[in-house]
Structures are given as C-alpha cells and as structure tokens.
Design an enzyme around this catalytic site. Structure first.
Site, short mmCIF file in Angstrom:
data_model
loop_
_atom_site.label_atom_id
_atom_site.label_comp_id
_atom_site.label_asym_id
_atom_site.label_seq_id
_atom_site.Cartn_x
_atom_site.Cartn_y
_atom_site.Cartn_z
N ARG A 1 -16.23 -1.97 -0.36
CA ARG A 1 -15.05 -2.69 -0.84
C ARG A 1 -15.40 -3.53 -2.06
O ARG A 1 -16.43 -4.19 -2.09
CB ARG A 1 -14.49 -3.60 0.26
CG ARG A 1 -14.14 -2.88 1.55
CD ARG A 1 -13.89 -3.86 2.67
NE ARG A 1 -15.08 -4.64 2.96
CZ ARG A 1 -15.10 -5.70 3.78
NH1 ARG A 1 -13.99 -6.10 4.38
NH2 ARG A 1 -16.23 -6.35 3.99
N LYS B 1 -7.57 2.46 6.22
CA LYS B 1 -7.21 1.04 6.17
C LYS B 1 -5.84 0.82 6.79
O LYS B 1 -5.02 1.74 6.86
CB LYS B 1 -7.22 0.54 4.72
CG LYS B 1 -6.28 1.31 3.78
CD LYS B 1 -6.48 0.89 2.33
CE LYS B 1 -5.60 1.71 1.38
NZ LYS B 1 -5.82 1.35 -0.04
N ARG C 1 -13.09 -5.33 -10.42
CA ARG C 1 -13.81 -5.96 -9.30
C ARG C 1 -14.85 -4.98 -8.78
O ARG C 1 -14.53 -3.84 -8.44
CB ARG C 1 -12.80 -6.35 -8.21
CG ARG C 1 -11.81 -7.40 -8.71
CD ARG C 1 -10.58 -7.51 -7.84
NE ARG C 1 -9.80 -6.28 -7.87
CZ ARG C 1 -8.68 -6.11 -7.16
NH1 ARG C 1 -8.24 -7.07 -6.39
NH2 ARG C 1 -8.02 -4.97 -7.23
N ARG D 1 -7.70 -4.64 -11.34
CA ARG D 1 -6.43 -5.32 -11.10
C ARG D 1 -5.72 -5.48 -12.45
O ARG D 1 -6.23 -6.15 -13.35
CB ARG D 1 -6.66 -6.67 -10.44
CG ARG D 1 -5.45 -7.61 -10.43
CD ARG D 1 -4.25 -7.07 -9.65
NE ARG D 1 -4.54 -6.73 -8.28
CZ ARG D 1 -4.54 -7.61 -7.28
NH1 ARG D 1 -4.26 -8.89 -7.52
NH2 ARG D 1 -4.80 -7.21 -6.05
N LYS E 1 0.82 -1.21 0.00
CA LYS E 1 0.00 0.00 0.00
C LYS E 1 0.86 1.27 0.00
O LYS E 1 0.47 2.28 -0.58
CB LYS E 1 -0.95 -0.02 1.19
CG LYS E 1 -1.99 -1.16 1.07
CD LYS E 1 -2.88 -1.22 2.28
CE LYS E 1 -3.98 -2.27 2.07
NZ LYS E 1 -3.46 -3.63 1.88
N GLU F 1 -2.77 0.51 -4.99
CA GLU F 1 -1.89 -0.50 -4.41
C GLU F 1 -1.00 -1.08 -5.50
O GLU F 1 -1.37 -1.11 -6.67
CB GLU F 1 -2.67 -1.64 -3.74
CG GLU F 1 -3.45 -1.24 -2.51
CD GLU F 1 -4.08 -2.43 -1.80
OE1 GLU F 1 -3.60 -3.58 -1.99
OE2 GLU F 1 -5.04 -2.21 -1.04
#
Length: 314
Positions: A232, A159, A224, A209, A124, A280
């Site tokens: 999320r 987070k 996603r 991703r 992260k 990320e």
C-alpha cells in the site's frame, strides 16, 4: 462570505497535513466568517436545516492551531457556502446528515460536495462509471468468484468498498497460502461486498493523487510511494510522497471523469491513479492539499474557495 465547515474534531487533526485546515486558513485569509461544526451539531427543525456552530480562528502551527468561540444556533441557509468534510466511513449517521444538508441546499445553500453526489459516489465503485479508465474489477461477496478472478489474473488487490487510508487492502498472488483467510476477512465470510482488481505494477512509481476543482485538475499530483515490503502506498499506511507533473494519460483520465463530477455536483475531488489506470474517486474529504502546496508553492485551498465564491455569486 459566510462559510460553514462540517469536519471531524479539529483538536484531533494533524494541521501540517490536513486539507480541511488548509481551507480554514484560506477562508480566514480572505476575511470570511467561519462557522465550525461537527456531525452531531446538525439538526432539522420543522423542515429547516439548523446547527449549533462555533466561530473558529486558526493558526498555522502544530501546538495551538485553533480557538473556538461560543456556540450559537444558526439556520444553515444563512450561510453562503458549506464544506462537508467529515471523513468516512459513510455510515447511516453520515447519510442522515446528508439529508439535513440537502434540505439546506434546497433553501439556497451551496453545499460542497452536493449531498446527493456524496450519497451516489462510493469512492471505490464510482470509478466504474468510466470503465475505460479502470483496471479489470470484480465486486462480489462470493469467495469462489474472487478465487476465479485470482486464477485469471494471477496477481490482484482485494479491499473493502468503504475503507480509507489503506485499511484492509490485501495483495493476493496465485498460490498464496493465506488466500482463504484473506477472502474470508474482506468479505466477512461471504456477508459483505469486496472489490478485487488486478495488481498494477506501476504502483512502484507511486499511487498518484490528482486534485480536481470544479472539473479542472491541479497541474501537479502527489505520488505516494509504498515503504519497503508494503503493497500500500497510502500515507496513512506509512508511505512517502513526492510531487509530479500531470502526464498525458493523467489529463486524459481527468477529461473522462469531468462530466461525471459535474453531473453529480462534485466540486472538489481527489482522483487516485496508478500508471494509466484510475482506482478511486475521493469525494468525501480529499486530502494532499498541504503537501502539494509545499512542493510547488501553490494555494489550492484558495483556488477552491475563489471558485466556490464565483459559483455562489453567479
């Protein structure tokens, strides 16, 4: 080729979704000799990296997907390539294992990803090496700084820096009555670092991703999508997925990240992108190979192994 893989127990994976399993299938299809290991199988003896490994055969089904042979003791330098695919957390045991693998690397083994790179690249925080790509971000243990960041941006994500699969990811909006308890939870009452980032409304179109092989992105991403009422989009948190072609901004992000991955020996990475922002850089055990293969009739694991073989032979 002699391939080693260090992963979580193979009996506990979901073969239809597991990227390490896809790599095993690709290696077996190429006739490679495969050595299966778990973290505790690695050890050092008089400065030589060794392991208790087992040969493995895999079958692409959900009922009886692997067969392990008898354990044997090997020196890791006898292998050609070793895939370090242990899932996070990156704890003290993972770090110690990386030192063992680094010794094998010194002896000529191609370790993917490089042990030092794994230690340096928090998944992260590594994004902050390319600040032009990331949303406004705060890393702190201090609750008041998080509150000030929330007051400034009005809608944020909070987070932990070492989580995976959407664990302990919270959305905070100004006036939320749970602000205090959420900050206390993520920072462990001010004793652990937390990450705060501006909320990106583009998450409604999916958290993409993007898989990158030795600096080159696969031309499709897995978007996603969060389920109803969920902030999320992680598949582990119940999200769904669809395939998408890389956009112009996706490719720009990949161009910005490529030198960083090359510098740190990250041969296989998973970039998480929301809209036009990088959130990320996954380096320990990036996933989504099997889903993208299914959507687009690809062989991403095969592409990776072919590239690694070329690197090993160069």
């Amino acid at each position: 080729m002699k391939l080693g893989i260090v992963m979580d127990p193979i009996g506990g994976i979901k073969p239809a979704k597991d990227s390490s399993f896809a790599m095993l299938l690709a290696a077996q299809a190429r006739g490679w000799e495969i050595h299966y290991m778990e973290l505790a199988d690695l050890y050092l003896l008089d400065g030589t990296a060794c392991a208790s490994s087992r040969p493995v055969r895999v079958d692409d089904n959900t009922h009886d997907w692997y067969q392990l042979g008898a354990a044997q003791t090997i020196e890791l330098r006898a292998l050609d390539i070793l895939l370090m695919r242990k899932d996070p957390p990156f704890d003290s045991q993972y770090q110690l294992a990386s030192y063992i693998l680094e010794q094998a690397e010194r002896d000529g083994l191609l370790v993917v990803n490089r042990p030092r790179g794994l230690r340096d690249a928090n998944e992260k925080l590594f994004t902050l090496h390319v600040p032009q790509c990331v949303p406004p971000t705060l890393v702190t243990q201090d609750a008041q700084r998080i509150r000030a960041f929330l007051d400034q941006h009005r809608d944020i994500i909070v987070k932990p820096p070492d989580g995976m699969g959407g664990h302990a990811v919270f959305r905070l909006q100004s006036g939320d009555a749970n602000t205090g308890v959420i900050i206390e939870t993520v920072t462990a009452r001010g004793t652990r670092y937390a990450i705060a980032q501006t909320y990106l409304p583009a998450i409604r179109e999916g958290d993409k991703r993007i898989l990158v092989i030795d600096g080159e992105p696969v031309p499709y991403a897995l978007a996603r999508l969060a389920s109803g009422g969920e902030a999320r989009a992680n598949l582990a948190a119940g999200g769904s997925s669809r395939g998408v072609e890389l956009s112009t901004s996706d490719r720009w992000i990949c161009d910005q990240v490529r030198p960083l991955l090359k510098e740190h020996g990250i041969y296989f990475a998973g970039l998480d992108v929301i809209g036009d922002r990088l959130t990320e850089i996954n380096v320990t055990s990036p996933t989504c190979i099997r889903e993208l293969d299914q959507y687009y009739d690809l062989d991403i694991a095969g592409q990776l192994l072919d590239r690694l073989q070329a690197l090993r032979n160069s």
